[in-house]
Each structure stands twice: as structure tokens, then as C-alpha cells.
Design a protein around this motif. Structure first.
Motif, PDB file in Angstrom:
ATOM      1  N   MET A 208      30.331  42.196  36.668  1.00 10.99           N
ATOM      2  CA  MET A 208      31.251  42.706  37.686  1.00 10.99           C
ATOM      3  C   MET A 208      31.832  41.567  38.523  1.00 10.99           C
ATOM      4  O   MET A 208      33.015  41.601  38.889  1.00 10.99           O
ATOM      5  CB  MET A 208      30.530  43.710  38.573  1.00 10.99           C
ATOM      6  CG  MET A 208      30.297  45.045  37.893  1.00 10.99           C
ATOM      7  SD  MET A 208      31.853  45.918  37.542  1.00 10.99           S
ATOM      8  CE  MET A 208      32.257  46.552  39.175  1.00 10.99           C
ATOM      9  N   ARG A 209      31.033  40.565  38.832  1.00  8.50           N
ATOM     10  CA  ARG A 209      31.568  39.424  39.581  1.00  8.50           C
ATOM     11  C   ARG A 209      32.650  38.714  38.767  1.00  8.50           C
ATOM     12  O   ARG A 209      33.684  38.305  39.313  1.00  8.50           O
ATOM     13  CB  ARG A 209      30.433  38.457  39.949  1.00  8.50           C
ATOM     14  CG  ARG A 209      29.549  38.970  41.082  1.00  8.50           C
ATOM     15  CD  ARG A 209      28.635  37.887  41.612  1.00  8.50           C
ATOM     16  NE  ARG A 209      27.567  37.570  40.680  1.00  8.50           N
ATOM     17  CZ  ARG A 209      26.372  38.190  40.678  1.00  8.50           C
ATOM     18  NH1 ARG A 209      26.121  39.143  41.569  1.00  8.50           N
ATOM     19  NH2 ARG A 209      25.445  37.859  39.815  1.00  8.50           N
ATOM     20  N   ALA A 210      32.433  38.585  37.471  1.00 12.56           N
ATOM     21  CA  ALA A 210      33.445  37.961  36.621  1.00 12.56           C
ATOM     22  C   ALA A 210      34.710  38.807  36.554  1.00 12.56           C
ATOM     23  O   ALA A 210      35.834  38.282  36.568  1.00 12.56           O
ATOM     24  CB  ALA A 210      32.878  37.732  35.223  1.00 12.56           C
ATOM     25  N   ALA A 211      34.555  40.132  36.488  1.00 10.32           N
ATOM     26  CA  ALA A 211      35.732  41.014  36.442  1.00 10.32           C
ATOM     27  C   ALA A 211      36.525  40.917  37.736  1.00 10.32           C
ATOM     28  O   ALA A 211      37.763  40.880  37.712  1.00 10.32           O
ATOM     29  CB  ALA A 211      35.279  42.453  36.191  1.00 10.32           C
ATOM     30  N   ILE A 212      35.837  40.882  38.862  1.00  8.43           N
ATOM     31  CA  ILE A 212      36.512  40.771  40.158  1.00  8.43           C
ATOM     32  C   ILE A 212      37.302  39.467  40.222  1.00  8.43           C
ATOM     33  O   ILE A 212      38.479  39.448  40.634  1.00  8.43           O
ATOM     34  CB  ILE A 212      35.486  40.873  41.301  1.00  8.43           C
ATOM     35  CG1 ILE A 212      34.959  42.306  41.393  1.00  8.43           C
ATOM     36  CG2 ILE A 212      36.106  40.443  42.633  1.00  8.43           C
ATOM     37  CD1 ILE A 212      33.724  42.437  42.272  1.00  8.43           C
ATOM     38  N   THR A 213      36.689  38.372  39.827  1.00  8.74           N
ATOM     39  CA  THR A 213      37.374  37.093  39.825  1.00  8.74           C
ATOM     40  C   THR A 213      38.565  37.124  38.880  1.00  8.74           C
ATOM     41  O   THR A 213      39.635  36.573  39.172  1.00  8.74           O
ATOM     42  CB  THR A 213      36.404  35.968  39.420  1.00  8.74           C
ATOM     43  OG1 THR A 213      35.303  35.956  40.323  1.00  8.74           O
ATOM     44  CG2 THR A 213      37.089  34.613  39.460  1.00  8.74           C
ATOM     45  N   GLY A 214      38.397  37.818  37.747  1.00  7.48           N
ATOM     46  CA  GLY A 214      39.485  37.915  36.784  1.00  7.48           C
ATOM     47  C   GLY A 214      40.696  38.656  37.313  1.00  7.48           C
ATOM     48  O   GLY A 214      41.811  38.425  36.852  1.00  7.48           O
ATOM     49  N   LEU A 215      40.495  39.545  38.286  1.00  4.88           N
ATOM     50  CA  LEU A 215      41.623  40.281  38.847  1.00  4.88           C
ATOM     51  C   LEU A 215      42.593  39.359  39.597  1.00  4.88           C
ATOM     52  O   LEU A 215      43.754  39.721  39.790  1.00  4.88           O
ATOM     53  CB  LEU A 215      41.119  41.356  39.811  1.00  4.88           C
ATOM     54  CG  LEU A 215      40.483  42.592  39.171  1.00  4.88           C
ATOM     55  CD1 LEU A 215      39.777  43.438  40.220  1.00  4.88           C
ATOM     56  CD2 LEU A 215      41.526  43.417  38.428  1.00  4.88           C
ATOM     57  N   LEU A 216      42.118  38.205  40.015  1.00  9.37           N
ATOM     58  CA  LEU A 216      42.993  37.277  40.743  1.00  9.37           C
ATOM     59  C   LEU A 216      44.000  36.617  39.809  1.00  9.37           C
ATOM     60  O   LEU A 216      44.933  35.980  40.299  1.00  9.37           O
ATOM     61  CB  LEU A 216      42.147  36.211  41.448  1.00  9.37           C
ATOM     62  CG  LEU A 216      41.131  36.733  42.448  1.00  9.37           C
ATOM     63  CD1 LEU A 216      40.403  35.582  43.115  1.00  9.37           C
ATOM     64  CD2 LEU A 216      41.792  37.610  43.503  1.00  9.37           C
TER      65      LEU A 216
END
Length: 216
Positions: A208-216
Motif C-alpha cells: 500500500m505504501r508503494a501504491a500511494i507513492t505511485g499515485l504521485l
């Protein structure tokens, strides 16, 4: 992206889970507004205390089973496994999904019981017992004000049920919604338009942390 320019995270997990995840996201503004409250329900506690083995698909169910006393416990993922191990269970961890538990259940050498919440995403091939409820909660005024702005808000959703409840309360939001979903099922359950959406590659906090960062 500079920290000041990052969209805020609206964390809607139960309070303790949301606080733990917020602590793992340094540099991000996190607004915590639980969409669910975990409430214990009456159950056959003696049956769980005497169970030869347990299956835990949530850390919220571990306390209901009493002291581990070295009993085997099949756990859905790392956090649940850590809570069960601290309670004295001999832990085997799955891969973060209910499906990943199926071969572990098939290989178990003792009878198993699955204590779980009232709303269950997947029925497992072992006897189950409801030990807590996941009661819907309204978004806080702070969260509502966040969604009423015209700047993006990141919505991490950790289950299909929480995604469904959040989508109902996010109806009419002015803010562009960026969705980080722990699974494809959670993404499908959020039925409001989202400007961006990423499904985590792994159903875990790290994913989930990687997905959140990917949204940027």
C-alpha cells in the motif's frame, strides 16, 4: 514531489490500524477518520480457548482466542502473525490474502477454527465463529472538509467493505479522489469516480505504501 505538495492521506481504517499506518508514512499529512469501529460480540470463548488450532484473517480476532500456549495459528499476513506470535501462538503466515491460506489449511494436522468479523470477505473451509463486528462510522468533519476542497485527496482502502462504505460517504466530493486499493476487489467496491487509481502489487502495508507513492 516535495512533501508540502503531496496530497493528504485520508485514512479510514479502525483507529489503531490507521495510527500505525500513519506512523509508517513520515512526511505525509494524514487525516484519520475511521469508517469502521471494531466491536466485540458475544461468542463461545471457551471453544476458542480449547481449539487445537486457529486461523486468523485479522489481528482483531487474536485476543478472542485466549492465550496461545504454543497452539498452531495460520495467519493471513505479517502483522496478524506478529500479534498472534506475541500472544503465544506458533505461527505460520500466509501471503496476505485468504486464498493464500488454503494450502496451509489443507496441510494442517490439527482441527482448526476461524474466529472472524461479522462481515467476512471469503468463507474458508474450516468452522468459523463471529467474534467482532465492524460497525460503520460517519466521516469526521475534518474529513468532510477535506473532501469538499478542490485539491486532490489520496484514499487508501484496505478492504472491499471499507471501500464500499467510504464510496457512499464520498459521494459528491469536490476533491479529485486518488485511490490506492489493497486489492482489485477493494478497487471495484469503491464505486465513485476516481481521478487516479492504483491497486497494490502485494496485499500488505508495504504494498500500500508503494501504491500511494505511485499515485504521485
Amino acid at each position: 514531489m516535495p512533501a508540502d505538495d503531496r496530497p493528504p492521506l485520508l485514512l479510514t481504517r479502525p483507529q489503531a490500524d490507521a495510527e500505525r499506518f500513519a506512523a509508517s508514512m513520515p512526511g505525509w499529512r494524514c487525516v484519520i477518520s475511521p469508517i469502521l469501529a471494531i466491536l466485540p460480540v458475544e461468542h463461545d470463548a471457551a471453544r476458542l480457548r480449547d481449539a487445537p488450532g486457529l486461523v486468523f484473517t485479522s489481528a482483531h480476532a487474536v485476543a478472542s482466542a485466549g492465550a496461545g500456549r504454543g497452539r498452531p495459528a495460520i495467519c493471513v499476513g505479517g502483522h496478524t502473525a506478529g500479534v498472534a506470535q506475541a500472544a503465544g501462538f506458533a505461527v505460520t503466515a500466509g501471503g496476505g490474502t485468504a486464498d493464500s491460506l488454503l494450502p496451509l489449511i489443507a496441510a494442517a494436522r490439527v482441527p482448526l477454527i476461524h474466529p472472524h468479523g461479522r462481515h467476512l470477505a471469503k468463507v474458508l473451509p474450516v468452522p468459523g465463529m463471529v467474534v467482532y463486528d465492524q460497525a460503520p462510522q460517519p466521516l469526521s468533519r475534518t474529513a468532510q472538509r477535506l473532501l469538499a476542497r478542490e485539491t486532490p485527496v489520496i484514499l487508501p482502502v484496505f478492504s472491499p467493505r471499507s471501500a464500499q462504505l467510504l464510496s457512499a460517504q464520498a459521494s459528491g466530493a469536490r476533491a479529485p479522489l486518488w485511490l490506492a486499493a489493497i486489492s482489485a476487489a477493494a478497487a471495484r467496491a469503491f464505486d465513485q469516480p476516481s481521478d487516479r487509481c492504483i491497486v497494490a502489487l502485494a496485499p500488505s502495508a508495504e504494498g500500500m505504501r508503494a501504491a500511494i507513492t505511485g499515485l504521485l
